[in-house]
Design a protein around this motif. Sequence first.
Motif, PDB file in Angstrom:
ATOM      1  N   THR A 275      22.182  42.879  15.410  1.00 31.99           N
ATOM      2  CA  THR A 275      21.313  43.617  14.343  1.00 31.99           C
ATOM      3  C   THR A 275      20.152  43.111  14.043  1.00 31.99           C
ATOM      4  OG1 THR A 275      22.653  42.008  12.771  1.00 31.99           O
ATOM      5  CG2 THR A 275      23.843  44.085  13.254  1.00 31.99           C
ATOM      6  N   GLY A 276      19.703  41.794  14.474  1.00 33.45           N
ATOM      7  CA  GLY A 276      18.319  41.380  14.709  1.00 33.45           C
ATOM      8  C   GLY A 276      18.038  41.389  12.941  1.00 33.45           C
ATOM      9  N   ALA A 277      16.910  41.652  12.611  1.00 35.85           N
ATOM     10  CA  ALA A 277      16.190  41.568  11.483  1.00 35.85           C
ATOM     11  C   ALA A 277      16.992  42.134  10.188  1.00 35.85           C
ATOM     12  CB  ALA A 277      14.739  41.766  11.392  1.00 35.85           C
ATOM     13  N   LYS A 278      17.835  43.148  10.573  1.00 35.76           N
ATOM     14  CA  LYS A 278      18.403  43.744   9.329  1.00 35.76           C
ATOM     15  C   LYS A 278      19.376  42.783   8.591  1.00 35.76           C
ATOM     16  CE  LYS A 278      19.402  47.671  12.471  1.00 35.76           C
ATOM     17  NZ  LYS A 278      19.909  49.019  12.625  1.00 35.76           N
ATOM     18  N   ALA A 279      20.005  41.876   9.097  1.00 39.61           N
ATOM     19  CA  ALA A 279      21.082  41.373   8.228  1.00 39.61           C
ATOM     20  C   ALA A 279      21.185  39.772   8.560  1.00 39.61           C
ATOM     21  CB  ALA A 279      22.411  41.840   8.595  1.00 39.61           C
ATOM     22  N   ALA A 280      20.920  38.957   7.523  1.00 38.37           N
ATOM     23  CA  ALA A 280      20.827  37.609   7.623  1.00 38.37           C
ATOM     24  C   ALA A 280      22.287  36.970   6.982  1.00 38.37           C
ATOM     25  CB  ALA A 280      19.612  37.070   6.583  1.00 38.37           C
ATOM     26  N   ILE A 281      23.126  36.985   7.679  1.00 42.74           N
ATOM     27  CA  ILE A 281      24.569  36.657   7.284  1.00 42.74           C
ATOM     28  C   ILE A 281      25.017  35.132   7.455  1.00 42.74           C
ATOM     29  CG2 ILE A 281      25.322  39.075   7.566  1.00 42.74           C
ATOM     30  CD1 ILE A 281      26.998  38.110  10.006  1.00 42.74           C
ATOM     31  N   LYS A 282      25.856  34.850   6.776  1.00 46.70           N
ATOM     32  CA  LYS A 282      26.293  33.417   6.365  1.00 46.70           C
ATOM     33  C   LYS A 282      27.773  33.160   5.774  1.00 46.70           C
ATOM     34  CE  LYS A 282      25.996  29.019   6.982  1.00 46.70           C
ATOM     35  NZ  LYS A 282      27.251  29.090   7.280  1.00 46.70           N
ATOM     36  N   THR A 283      28.497  32.526   6.747  1.00 47.62           N
ATOM     37  CA  THR A 283      29.874  32.392   6.207  1.00 47.62           C
ATOM     38  C   THR A 283      30.201  31.090   5.528  1.00 47.62           C
ATOM     39  OG1 THR A 283      31.997  32.156   7.214  1.00 47.62           O
ATOM     40  CG2 THR A 283      30.427  30.918   8.327  1.00 47.62           C
ATOM     41  N   GLY A 284      30.999  31.122   4.704  1.00 43.04           N
ATOM     42  CA  GLY A 284      31.261  29.748   3.650  1.00 43.04           C
ATOM     43  C   GLY A 284      32.871  29.703   3.888  1.00 43.04           C
ATOM     44  N   ALA A 285      33.405  28.422   3.815  1.00 40.28           N
ATOM     45  CA  ALA A 285      34.765  27.971   3.835  1.00 40.28           C
ATOM     46  C   ALA A 285      35.615  28.912   2.697  1.00 40.28           C
ATOM     47  CB  ALA A 285      34.932  26.494   3.506  1.00 40.28           C
ATOM     48  N   GLU A 286      36.951  29.134   2.876  1.00 38.99           N
ATOM     49  CA  GLU A 286      37.879  29.612   1.993  1.00 38.99           C
ATOM     50  C   GLU A 286      37.599  31.005   1.943  1.00 38.99           C
ATOM     51  OE1 GLU A 286      40.588  28.576   0.617  1.00 38.99           O
ATOM     52  OE2 GLU A 286      40.370  26.931   1.505  1.00 38.99           O
ATOM     53  N   GLY A 287      37.025  31.611   3.075  1.00 40.27           N
ATOM     54  CA  GLY A 287      37.042  33.070   3.151  1.00 40.27           C
ATOM     55  C   GLY A 287      35.741  33.685   2.396  1.00 40.27           C
ATOM     56  N   VAL A 288      34.799  32.981   2.306  1.00 39.33           N
ATOM     57  CA  VAL A 288      33.602  33.721   1.599  1.00 39.33           C
ATOM     58  C   VAL A 288      32.594  33.819   2.727  1.00 39.33           C
ATOM     59  CG1 VAL A 288      31.577  33.247   0.261  1.00 39.33           C
ATOM     60  CG2 VAL A 288      33.849  31.894  -0.403  1.00 39.33           C
ATOM     61  N   TYR A 289      31.911  35.160   2.456  1.00 35.86           N
ATOM     62  CA  TYR A 289      31.147  35.686   3.591  1.00 35.86           C
ATOM     63  C   TYR A 289      29.870  36.222   2.737  1.00 35.86           C
ATOM     64  CZ  TYR A 289      30.401  35.425   8.507  1.00 35.86           C
ATOM     65  OH  TYR A 289      29.956  35.186   9.803  1.00 35.86           O
ATOM     66  N   MET A 290      28.484  35.895   2.873  1.00 38.54           N
ATOM     67  CA  MET A 290      27.398  36.658   2.304  1.00 38.54           C
ATOM     68  C   MET A 290      26.533  37.116   3.259  1.00 38.54           C
ATOM     69  SD  MET A 290      27.325  33.825  -1.095  1.00 38.54           S
ATOM     70  CE  MET A 290      25.738  33.947  -0.969  1.00 38.54           C
ATOM     71  N   GLY A 291      25.705  37.972   2.540  1.00 36.42           N
ATOM     72  CA  GLY A 291      24.519  38.423   3.584  1.00 36.42           C
ATOM     73  C   GLY A 291      23.349  39.086   2.772  1.00 36.42           C
ATOM     74  N   ALA A 292      22.167  39.191   3.412  1.00 37.31           N
ATOM     75  CA  ALA A 292      21.116  39.322   2.875  1.00 37.31           C
ATOM     76  C   ALA A 292      20.609  40.550   3.649  1.00 37.31           C
ATOM     77  CB  ALA A 292      20.015  38.296   2.511  1.00 37.31           C
ATOM     78  N   LEU A 293      20.207  41.621   3.222  1.00 39.37           N
ATOM     79  CA  LEU A 293      19.772  42.943   4.045  1.00 39.37           C
ATOM     80  C   LEU A 293      18.154  43.264   3.777  1.00 39.37           C
ATOM     81  CD1 LEU A 293      22.975  45.195   3.869  1.00 39.37           C
ATOM     82  CD2 LEU A 293      22.579  43.102   5.309  1.00 39.37           C
ATOM     83  N   PRO A 294      17.329  42.544   4.447  1.00 40.07           N
ATOM     84  CA  PRO A 294      15.812  42.817   4.002  1.00 40.07           C
ATOM     85  C   PRO A 294      15.361  44.339   4.078  1.00 40.07           C
ATOM     86  CG  PRO A 294      16.027  40.988   5.574  1.00 40.07           C
ATOM     87  CD  PRO A 294      17.470  41.503   5.468  1.00 40.07           C
ATOM     88  N   GLU A 295      15.715  44.980   4.852  1.00 36.95           N
ATOM     89  CA  GLU A 295      15.543  46.506   5.124  1.00 36.95           C
ATOM     90  C   GLU A 295      15.956  47.209   4.210  1.00 36.95           C
ATOM     91  OE1 GLU A 295      15.863  47.738   9.159  1.00 36.95           O
ATOM     92  OE2 GLU A 295      14.893  45.936  10.052  1.00 36.95           O
ATOM     93  N   HIS A 296      17.028  46.873   3.621  1.00 36.81           N
ATOM     94  CA  HIS A 296      17.998  47.806   2.791  1.00 36.81           C
ATOM     95  C   HIS A 296      17.485  47.172   1.276  1.00 36.81           C
ATOM     96  CE1 HIS A 296      20.104  48.351   6.559  1.00 36.81           C
ATOM     97  NE2 HIS A 296      20.595  49.572   5.475  1.00 36.81           N
ATOM     98  N   GLY A 297      17.129  45.926   1.130  1.00 37.93           N
ATOM     99  CA  GLY A 297      17.089  45.236  -0.096  1.00 37.93           C
ATOM    100  C   GLY A 297      18.405  45.032  -0.752  1.00 37.93           C
ATOM    101  N   LEU A 298      19.392  44.525  -0.071  1.00 40.45           N
ATOM    102  CA  LEU A 298      20.611  44.421  -0.554  1.00 40.45           C
ATOM    103  C   LEU A 298      21.180  42.911  -0.366  1.00 40.45           C
ATOM    104  CD1 LEU A 298      22.401  47.649   0.527  1.00 40.45           C
ATOM    105  CD2 LEU A 298      21.578  47.202  -1.718  1.00 40.45           C
ATOM    106  N   GLY A 299      22.255  42.569  -1.210  1.00 41.41           N
ATOM    107  CA  GLY A 299      22.622  41.324  -1.083  1.00 41.41           C
ATOM    108  C   GLY A 299      24.230  41.717  -1.021  1.00 41.41           C
ATOM    109  N   ILE A 300      25.121  40.965  -0.189  1.00 38.94           N
ATOM    110  CA  ILE A 300      26.605  41.097   0.065  1.00 38.94           C
ATOM    111  C   ILE A 300      27.141  39.587  -0.402  1.00 38.94           C
ATOM    112  CG2 ILE A 300      28.456  41.579   1.548  1.00 38.94           C
ATOM    113  CD1 ILE A 300      26.222  43.056   3.358  1.00 38.94           C
TER     114      ILE A 300
END
Lengths: 356, 356
Positions: A275-300
Amino acid sequence: MDNEHHHHHHHQNPAPQFRDLPAVPSDGTPITIDVWRGDLIESQHAVHGAVIDSHGGVVAAWGDFEAPIYGRSAIKPLLALLLVESGAADQYKLSDREIALACASHNGEPGHVDTVKAWLGNVGLTVDDLECGPQAPSYEPALRAMYEAHEGPTRARNNCSGKHTGFLTAAKHLGFPTKGYIQYEHPLQQRLLGILEQMSGFSLTGVPRGVDGCGIPTIAFPIGHHAFAMAQLADPHHLPEARADACRRIAKAMTAEPWYVAGTNRYCTKLMEVTGAKAAIKTGAEGVYMGALPEHGLGICIKVADGAGRASEVAMGAVLRHLGVIDEAAEAKLHATLEPEIKITGRIAPGTEARF
Amino acid sequence: MDNEHHHHHHHQNPAPQFRDLPAVPSDGTPITIDVWRGDLIESQHAVHGAVIDSHGGVVAAWGDFEAPIYGRSAIKPLLALLLVESGAADQYKLSDREIALACASHNGEPGHVDTVKAWLGNVGLTVDDLECGPQAPSYEPALRAMYEAHEGPTRARNNCSGKHTGFLTAAKHLGFPTKGYIQYEHPLQQRLLGILEQMSGFSLTGVPRGVDGCGIPTIAFPIGHHAFAMAQLADPHHLPEARADACRRIAKAMTAEPWYVAGTNRYCTKLMEVTGAKAAIKTGAEGVYMGALPEHGLGICIKVADGAGRASEVAMGAVLRHLGVIDEAAEAKLHATLEPEIKITGRIAPGTEARF
């Protein structure tokens, strides 16, 4: 129904499967992840989450997205802001690799470990300054190599060692003592708390807290506010210049050097390679997952209620597909990754709960 | 409230905790297992289950105990019935250790592996006859020793190798071909199906099925019927003599040689070392746990909805305490085991989902 013929197809493979990326509900209910074995849904996971834009608007939500959670390692990109915005990264001429490592829950492969050690030397410190505990690599070939060399777990091998080196670097630059940097009361941790508060838009006084696996404080705030923090990382135009520049630099470093964020065969590494620059995603323990989508201006931010890493990966894939970050071409490339089989005749496959 | 003082107590330890064995609900709702970190319940697990007596009466039930599940390795004691009742165990003069290994999901420690190999030789077979796949030990010191000796995963090290050796032994005794014994259509597997059907009291025609991690068939039937099968194992007085004798011998072997059922630091091993003949318990993948209580004439089956092994252990402890199998003295001895901390600064601790 010809039972024997029907069953034969499913029964070639002893591994459980996630049958197709689930569609995400549009009615606010949690995302359900079904774990199949043969003819039966053997286990199920419920995933809560939210997609938030940089104005704080709720774009999508599943389950109880106002529930407080510990972000665990998924907030490492936010914690890395201090390293960059303070000028520490510039003082020590850090590249994208070091910044990616500052955001990493890495595999402990030689490339990770050696880069951490070189970085420590570069700032005039050593592995003895790290306050995370000794750990073995989670990547089996690296683990095997460690044992075959008659070596053992070390602090540099700790999956959080890049984050900790980032903390030490920031502490040095800011003139804080390097000793005790993992303590809640240390000025470094207090400064980080302030950054989290601003990025999340949530007051962090009197909220639940604990100690993370690597010894640093972990602080609880709602899923939605974690997503908002990532939205601001993705689209920082509201933020003061130094912080906005740092946000962009961190997202760029993660997506430019995805192997340094995790490692070989890791879910987020494989996704970001496609996905390249579209999604900076990062996992965390206990089933957490987060992401920053620069082209969309969104956070997950998503959180599996029972803590299972296997479900957080599938759910993140489903959300990214739902948002169009993973298109058909990317889905074809990532097919094996998006529909993972958990290997159960050997060691636990990368990407399951072993990760922070 | 003095937050700093209050928090300090919880914040010394970065590991999540199960705070006290939960009381089990008396209203038919699932057992809830809370995973704490500091001030927050970080994750939760829902556990379904039943306690059934040897007449089929429901003594206790939690959640949907009529839901079909795969028993996974938790049914190994039932599968071992064929080895014993057929006369195979007597023909080859098997001791409690081999019978315990036939019921085992073992750690792959040298004692397990060597006993399996000797047993194979005793019946005129070799490791090449095993049809489970190669696997590394799940016990870290054994894994380390394997790598340091520049060795690798083997079939004898597979945690199911004792079960498979039991299958081979029964096949030889019954005059079945040893080749293909893991296939659904093989006479051995069909014979085992019949035993499961009789013990569970549930018709196994046309039910969901799949392939277990080690390659043998796995077949789905209700939680309560799994518990009933264990109740009959515990109190087999209704059964034909050969089967009743086999039931008693299997329960005795497991509780007399608990290390051979699992291994060092394993939950069921530690429990059975304290509770002795009172409880023959066996874990299965995807959060299944079963038990036969000979002195009580009861059978237990629990299933964690999301599949987490950590929750199945806590829930089994809670159920055993609820039934008085774990009394105050046993609870004091087993305190650290019953309230496990999941070590997260190193390898996954024994007893988590890595086990079958």
